[in-house]
Enzyme design. Structure first.
Site, short mmCIF file in Angstrom:
data_model
loop_
_atom_site.label_atom_id
_atom_site.label_comp_id
_atom_site.label_asym_id
_atom_site.label_seq_id
_atom_site.Cartn_x
_atom_site.Cartn_y
_atom_site.Cartn_z
N SER A 38 0.81 -1.22 0.00
CA SER A 38 0.00 0.00 0.00
C SER A 38 0.84 1.27 0.00
O SER A 38 0.40 2.31 -0.49
CB SER A 38 -0.93 0.01 1.22
OG SER A 38 -0.20 -0.12 2.43
N GLY A 75 -1.97 -4.39 0.98
CA GLY A 75 -2.07 -5.62 1.75
C GLY A 75 -1.11 -6.71 1.32
O GLY A 75 -1.08 -7.78 1.93
N ASN A 103 3.64 -5.79 5.62
CA ASN A 103 2.50 -6.67 5.93
C ASN A 103 2.95 -8.01 6.49
O ASN A 103 2.20 -8.67 7.22
CB ASN A 103 1.63 -6.86 4.69
CG ASN A 103 0.89 -5.59 4.32
OD1 ASN A 103 0.13 -5.04 5.12
ND2 ASN A 103 1.12 -5.09 3.12
N ASP A 190 -4.49 7.06 10.08
CA ASP A 190 -4.21 5.71 10.58
C ASP A 190 -2.83 5.58 11.21
O ASP A 190 -2.50 4.58 11.83
CB ASP A 190 -4.40 4.66 9.48
CG ASP A 190 -3.46 4.85 8.29
OD1 ASP A 190 -2.53 5.67 8.36
OD2 ASP A 190 -3.64 4.14 7.28
N HIS A 193 0.19 5.18 7.05
CA HIS A 193 0.46 5.61 5.67
C HIS A 193 0.73 7.11 5.62
O HIS A 193 0.03 7.89 6.28
CB HIS A 193 -0.73 5.27 4.78
CG HIS A 193 -1.02 3.81 4.70
ND1 HIS A 193 -1.93 3.19 5.55
CD2 HIS A 193 -0.52 2.84 3.89
CE1 HIS A 193 -1.97 1.90 5.25
NE2 HIS A 193 -1.14 1.67 4.25
#
Length: 221
Positions: A38, A75, A103, A190, A193
């Site tokens: 991502s 992801g 991830n 979040d 990112h």
């Protein structure tokens, strides 16, 4: 030499000139694939603010004739990257950025498994003579000292094994801020990112290493 022969020679020379010019124009542009998750894909951002478009624009302002392909999948793990590296490296790709592992951390995957996946990615790239910039990542301390040592160390180990370009962290440009409070202004809500301004700082930090990749890729064409 008769008129017919002169005309034929002139046509041949013109055709050869256009062929040469067409090849030169094609050969000048370097195509870089950014294989990642991502962070590469540009999660949470409008397309033009993502990592790949910002990186491409930055490289072009430095005088590089380059096109960067977004091969980021939100992801994705190192296993996902290893599964799709073969069709990512199409014949027109001259170089590759590899930014995977975040991830794997979130899922607590054994670093030995992640390292094997990254090794396959680098092995495929070497097999088709595509130079690579490998971007590392650091595990948090809560996974334990052994996990952190194995995870953090796999990136420089592989960079040395395959003799590829290496930079220690995707977030080096933000780490330079020093103060965690200062870094937060460059992150999305979040906390994982980067926002558009954060991406700009990341690109500015990674850019010189990517320029080296572009140079290697151009020589390998």
């Amino acid at each position: 030499m008769g008129y017919g022969a002169i005309t034929a020679l002139r046509k041949a020379l013109i055709a050869g000139l256009f062929t040469w010019c067409g090849f030169a124009a094609t050969a000048e542009q370097v195509v870089i694939a950014a294989l990642g998750d991502s962070l590469t894909q540009g999660y949470g951002l409008v397309e033009e603010s993502g990592f790949v478009p910002q990186l491409e624009r930055w490289l072009q302002t430095q005088g590089a004739d380059v096109r960067v392909i977004n091969a980021g999948v939100s992801g994705d793990t190192t296993a996902g990257g290893a599964a799709r590296v073969d069709w990512t490296l199409t014949p027109d790709v001259d170089g590759m950025i590899v930014a995977l592992g975040g991830n794997d951390l979130l899922r607590g995957i054994d670093p030995a498994v992640s390292k094997a996946n990254l090794r396959r990615i680098l092995d495929v790239a070497r097999g088709v003579n595509v130079p690579v910039l490998l971007i590392g990542m650091q595990a948090p301390g809560n996974y334990g000292a052994d996990y952190k040592q194995a995870f953090d160390g796999m990136y420089p180990d592989l960079a040395k094994e395959f003799d590829v370009l290496f930079t220690a962290s995707f977030f080096e440009g933000l780490a330079a801020e020093g103060d965690p409070g200062a870094v937060s202004q460059f992150m999305q809500s979040d906390g994982i990112h980067p926002n558009a301004d954060g991406v700009a700082k990341i690109v500015e930090s990674l850019g010189p290493s990517v320029l080296k990749l572009v140079d290697q890729a151009g020589q390998a064409e």
